[in-house]
Design a protein around this motif. Structure first.
Motif, PDB file in Angstrom:
ATOM      1  N   ALA A  37     -12.842  12.072   5.340  1.00 48.46           N
ATOM      2  CA  ALA A  37     -13.792  13.421   5.873  1.00 48.46           C
ATOM      3  C   ALA A  37     -14.081  13.004   7.031  1.00 48.46           C
ATOM      4  CB  ALA A  37     -14.723  13.596   4.893  1.00 48.46           C
ATOM      5  N   ASP A  38     -14.982  11.749   7.364  1.00 55.17           N
ATOM      6  CA  ASP A  38     -15.389  11.212   8.507  1.00 55.17           C
ATOM      7  C   ASP A  38     -14.632  10.179   9.070  1.00 55.17           C
ATOM      8  OD1 ASP A  38     -17.756  13.027   8.993  1.00 55.17           O
ATOM      9  OD2 ASP A  38     -18.464  11.997   7.076  1.00 55.17           O
ATOM     10  N   PRO A  39     -13.649  10.550   9.975  1.00 54.80           N
ATOM     11  CA  PRO A  39     -12.546   9.410  10.258  1.00 54.80           C
ATOM     12  C   PRO A  39     -13.446   8.426  10.955  1.00 54.80           C
ATOM     13  CG  PRO A  39     -12.110  11.417  11.687  1.00 54.80           C
ATOM     14  CD  PRO A  39     -13.054  11.778  10.707  1.00 54.80           C
ATOM     15  N   TYR A  40     -14.302   8.549  12.009  1.00 54.61           N
ATOM     16  CA  TYR A  40     -14.840   7.295  12.629  1.00 54.61           C
ATOM     17  C   TYR A  40     -16.153   6.845  11.926  1.00 54.61           C
ATOM     18  CZ  TYR A  40     -11.829   9.335  16.167  1.00 54.61           C
ATOM     19  OH  TYR A  40     -10.563   9.840  16.699  1.00 54.61           O
ATOM     20  N   CYS A  41     -16.290   5.538  12.182  1.00 51.36           N
ATOM     21  CA  CYS A  41     -17.703   4.933  11.594  1.00 51.36           C
ATOM     22  C   CYS A  41     -18.950   5.600  12.254  1.00 51.36           C
ATOM     23  CB  CYS A  41     -17.433   3.353  11.868  1.00 51.36           C
ATOM     24  SG  CYS A  41     -19.097   2.647  11.199  1.00 51.36           S
ATOM     25  N   SER A  42     -19.728   6.285  11.668  1.00 51.83           N
ATOM     26  CA  SER A  42     -20.810   6.728  12.245  1.00 51.83           C
ATOM     27  C   SER A  42     -21.947   5.917  12.771  1.00 51.83           C
ATOM     28  CB  SER A  42     -21.734   7.579  11.073  1.00 51.83           C
ATOM     29  OG  SER A  42     -22.039   6.816   9.915  1.00 51.83           O
TER      30      SER A  42
ATOM     31  N   THR B   5     -20.381   1.117   5.065  1.00 50.09           N
ATOM     32  CA  THR B   5     -19.605   1.635   3.809  1.00 50.09           C
ATOM     33  C   THR B   5     -18.029   1.573   4.201  1.00 50.09           C
ATOM     34  OG1 THR B   5     -19.763   3.746   5.113  1.00 50.09           O
ATOM     35  CG2 THR B   5     -21.272   3.436   3.266  1.00 50.09           C
ATOM     36  N   CYS B   6     -17.655   1.528   5.619  1.00 50.96           N
ATOM     37  CA  CYS B   6     -16.525   1.236   5.819  1.00 50.96           C
ATOM     38  C   CYS B   6     -15.872   0.057   5.025  1.00 50.96           C
ATOM     39  CB  CYS B   6     -16.303   1.107   7.525  1.00 50.96           C
ATOM     40  SG  CYS B   6     -16.809   2.310   8.284  1.00 50.96           S
TER      41      CYS B   6
ATOM     42  N   LEU C 107     -12.533  -1.478   7.848  1.00 50.03           N
ATOM     43  CA  LEU C 107     -12.847  -1.877   9.212  1.00 50.03           C
ATOM     44  C   LEU C 107     -13.471  -0.712   9.622  1.00 50.03           C
ATOM     45  CD1 LEU C 107      -9.921  -3.802  10.867  1.00 50.03           C
ATOM     46  CD2 LEU C 107     -11.736  -4.814   9.186  1.00 50.03           C
ATOM     47  N   CYS C 108     -14.862  -1.119  10.365  1.00 48.93           N
ATOM     48  CA  CYS C 108     -15.689  -0.065  11.079  1.00 48.93           C
ATOM     49  C   CYS C 108     -14.636   0.340  12.157  1.00 48.93           C
ATOM     50  CB  CYS C 108     -16.865  -0.321  11.552  1.00 48.93           C
ATOM     51  SG  CYS C 108     -17.935  -0.669  10.206  1.00 48.93           S
TER      52      CYS C 108
ATOM     53  N   ALA D 147      -7.575   1.596   9.996  1.00 50.02           N
ATOM     54  CA  ALA D 147      -8.681   0.588   9.949  1.00 50.02           C
ATOM     55  C   ALA D 147      -9.495   1.145   8.732  1.00 50.02           C
ATOM     56  CB  ALA D 147      -9.487   1.312  11.264  1.00 50.02           C
ATOM     57  N   ARG D 148      -9.568   2.370   8.293  1.00 45.47           N
ATOM     58  CA  ARG D 148     -10.292   2.651   7.124  1.00 45.47           C
ATOM     59  C   ARG D 148      -9.670   2.017   5.961  1.00 45.47           C
ATOM     60  NH1 ARG D 148     -13.413   7.153   6.493  1.00 45.47           N
ATOM     61  NH2 ARG D 148     -14.205   6.487   8.479  1.00 45.47           N
TER      62      ARG D 148
END
Ligand SMILES: [Zn+2]
Length: 280
Positions: A129-134, A247-248, A192-193, A187-188
């Motif tokens: 849902a959020d493909p990049y590490c916030s 969380t990643c 990995l972040c 990466a997910r």
């Protein structure tokens, strides 16, 4: 050997900011990475750098060994990755020269890239849902670069037609590139972040008053803005926490559907599932 990974895109083929450099050439179950990986010290971190298209820019976006790159970085100890890429702009506000940290991704590739570490008897579905590490995005955004954009990943290697460019614009997409898929998803899956710094090099081909994208235009804008990109990267790496918990790093906790008893130990190790216990 390293806690931070950097994947360099078009125009960024080395990281001369690294000190105490050594070069490694790891092999992986997915073949060789795009090229040798440079490991060095930067801003108090051990950083591993790989040029996505190989030295001399010899790999098409469709030919990049995305799985080998991510696997090799993880094998070196990397837990967070900054990915640099050149992109076209699909929106007036993202002017050429702008540095953007995308927050969303749309896949318009053609399914010919190996896009998952799963398969061969093990089924997993990670959340995207959020493909990049916030958290990692914040490290990049602390430098004042532009926050948020939806990146449209096309197969290439050709640039878009004008009709395609206008179609993507009508969908509300902001940036266009050729490499975020499957890199972000892998990466997910590797827990990995991953965050991306996108350098806008052109207005693709939709803009009435700007020249349509060419390789010369991309290279010219890239050269003019490379120092700014390096500065952002340096600041972000300086701020990155080597011992961070995110969380990643547990993205597979609820992702695997396969009966654990049927997953061979070798596969568990390869997927990073060694300590994994099913949640259901
Ligand atoms: Zn993260």
């Amino acid at each position: 050997m390293a806690d931070i990974g950097v994947i360099g895109g078009s125009g960024l083929y080395d990281l001369d900011l690294l000190q105490e450099v050594e070069t490694v050439t790891p092999s992986t179950p997915y073949g060789d990475p795009s090229g040798p990986i440079t490991v060095g010290t930067m801003a108090g971190h051990r950083v591993a750098f790989v040029a996505r298209h190989g030295s001399g820019h010899r790999l098409l976006p469709s030919e990049v060994p995305y799985r080998a790159n991510i696997f090799a970085l993880r094998a070196l100890g990397v837990r967070q990755i900054f990915a640099i890429s050149a992109v076209g702009s699909l929106a007036e506000r993202y002017t050429p020269g702008t540095l953007v940290v995308p927050d969303q991704l749309v896949d318009r590739t053609k399914g010919i890239r190996a896009g998952t570490f799963f398969g061969d008897g093990v089924v997993g579905h990670v959340p995207m849902a959020d493909p990049y590490c916030s958290r990692l995005r914040k490290d990049l955004l602390s430098t004042g670069v532009t926050d948020g954009a939806t990146y449209c990943c096309i197969e290439g290697p050709q640039f878009s037609t004008r009709a395609e460019s206008n179609l993507y614009r009508s969908w509300g997409l902001d940036l266009i590139g050729m490499t975020a898929v499957p890199e972000a998803a892998l990466a997910r899956e590797a827990q990995l972040c991953y965050a991306s710094l996108a350098l806008v090099t052109d207005y693709d081909c939709w803009h009435d008053s700007a020249a349509s994208v060419t390789v010369d235009l991309v290279a010219q804008t890239m050269r003019a803005n490379l120092n700014a990109a390096r500065e952002v990267l340096t600041t972000a790496i300086t701020q990155a926490d080597p011992d961070v918990r995110c969380t990643c790093h547990t993205s597979l906790t609820s992702a695997v559907m396969t009966d654990p008893a049927l997953i061979p130990d070798e596969t568990r190790t390869r997927l990073g599932l060694s300590s994994w216990q099913p949640q259901h």
